[in-house]
Write a protein that holds these residues in place. Sequence first.
Motif, PDB file in Angstrom:
ATOM      1  N   ARG A   1      38.780  40.848  50.865  1.00 47.74           N
ATOM      2  CA  ARG A   1      38.440  40.805  52.296  1.00 47.74           C
ATOM      3  C   ARG A   1      36.957  41.066  52.565  1.00 47.74           C
ATOM      4  O   ARG A   1      36.584  41.533  53.653  1.00 47.74           O
TER       5      ARG A   1
ATOM      6  N   SER B   1      38.027  36.693  50.748  1.00 48.99           N
ATOM      7  CA  SER B   1      36.627  36.953  51.095  1.00 48.99           C
ATOM      8  C   SER B   1      35.992  35.748  51.784  1.00 48.99           C
ATOM      9  O   SER B   1      36.440  34.608  51.627  1.00 48.99           O
ATOM     10  N   HIS B   2      34.911  36.024  52.516  1.00 52.86           N
ATOM     11  CA  HIS B   2      34.153  34.959  53.183  1.00 52.86           C
ATOM     12  C   HIS B   2      32.675  35.178  52.877  1.00 52.86           C
ATOM     13  O   HIS B   2      32.098  36.217  53.221  1.00 52.86           O
TER      14      HIS B   2
ATOM     15  N   TYR C   1      41.342  43.141  58.095  1.00 55.42           N
ATOM     16  CA  TYR C   1      40.461  42.244  58.830  1.00 55.42           C
ATOM     17  C   TYR C   1      40.279  42.760  60.255  1.00 55.42           C
ATOM     18  O   TYR C   1      41.218  43.262  60.868  1.00 55.42           O
TER      19      TYR C   1
ATOM     20  N   ARG D   1      33.207  40.408  53.630  1.00 57.04           N
ATOM     21  CA  ARG D   1      32.498  39.497  54.535  1.00 57.04           C
ATOM     22  C   ARG D   1      31.013  39.621  54.253  1.00 57.04           C
ATOM     23  O   ARG D   1      30.421  40.678  54.419  1.00 57.04           O
TER      24      ARG D   1
ATOM     25  N   GLY E   1      31.598  44.848  56.573  1.00 57.99           N
ATOM     26  CA  GLY E   1      31.042  43.840  55.680  1.00 57.99           C
ATOM     27  C   GLY E   1      29.536  43.972  55.581  1.00 57.99           C
ATOM     28  O   GLY E   1      28.950  45.007  55.930  1.00 57.99           O
TER      29      GLY E   1
ATOM     30  N   SER F   1      39.499  32.669  49.049  1.00 58.63           N
ATOM     31  CA  SER F   1      38.146  33.011  49.472  1.00 58.63           C
ATOM     32  C   SER F   1      37.403  31.765  49.932  1.00 58.63           C
ATOM     33  O   SER F   1      37.586  30.673  49.389  1.00 58.63           O
TER      34      SER F   1
END
Length: 430
Positions: free
Chosen positions: A331, A316-317, A351, A333, A369, A300
């Motif tokens: 995953r 994750s971002h 994604y 966002r 997201g 992440s």
Amino acid sequence: MQRVLAIILGGGRGTRLYPLTKMRAKPAVPLAGQYRLIDIPVSNCINSGISCIFVLTQFNSASLNRHITQTYHFSPLSEGFVEILAAQQTPEHSLWFQGTADAVRQYVSTFREHKVDEYLILSGDHLYSMDYRPFLEWHHRSGADITISVVPISMAQAGDFGILRVDDDGKVVEFREKPKGEEGLKGMAMSGRASGPWREIPAERPYLASMGVYLFRKEVLISLLRDKSNFADFSKEIIPSSVNELKISAYPFNGYWEDIGTIESFYRANMQLLTQPRPSFDFFNAEFPIYTRPRFLPPSSVAQSTIVQSLICEGSHIAESSIRHSIIGIRSRIASGCSIEDCLVMGADFYQTEEERREESAHGIPPIGIGANCQLRRAIIDKNARIGANVRILNRAGVSDAEREAEGIWISKGITIVMKNAVIHDGTEI
């Protein structure tokens, strides 16, 4: 334990967990950001040395079947398996499963093919960590035909479970399914009334509730399903009618256990995973791991963010945001300027490419997201939800229950659920 066959009941429509069960079977509902509910009983079995496991299901079973197929692979040199058995029409049975016992009855010929001594019947929607080996030893020592694992609960909880009364040796002498009120519970309190293993039942939790964990001697289960062919359910019919006919033992379970039967209990169970210094359910126990599908995701990425008492799952971002007492699923966002508190964000199944995002953006569709400058409180964000920028999900009006399915929104007991694949456009306030 190789002489035990596990049968996990996938549950019915899961209406009390709707809308999380709109597109998936109840055991396939995501848990803790990266697991599925079915991973709990399957992992308990594997950790206990049980390697022959069937899962019975009939509603929305595609994602559950896919998860099990992609997750549980035993060595070709062993006889272990985790196999889905879905409801089907046969010359003997033309209807769907009518209850827990009927589900097992319809596949009893399959179970009889295996050389085992006991059948372990489990629910697919409970959160607990249990080694079934002491349970089996208790069953053998007591000489029981059926053994039921039980936990002490309060009067407020008792109306939702099967309640047992036992003698000093732990033999079940009465079983009432979901008794209501003081009159329904009269004479069933066990605190201070029995000796032996039941002495420690606390006064504030004096009732023994069935955990939905049953261990049957093989020939006993087959006989019951044949002789009581008009009975469709274990807890409502089979077990209560057998108390005076068979020796039924109660096994005291002292660990954490939660029935994930409603949106409220599901949300509570997830939030309790954030308890410090020790969570209610320990996913970090190296001796009793919980298995799930390997996804081979990147680490992440967290940039200039504040994260307090939260779980951040892989892939994750998170950019310049504040996350407090929340679970961020795989995953996920989360764009800059977001404030997320007391939330379960389930993440995404895949994604998106930059090209996909540009094309959808041209049609006014936000990417999967959470967009920039959003505020989320006490919410469940289901998989693949698209939340635009400047969205407020705060339920300031204090709405307890609402069904706004056309908008992708559902509110249950004050908990706001953004449904799977829902699109919440920029500037929306809920």
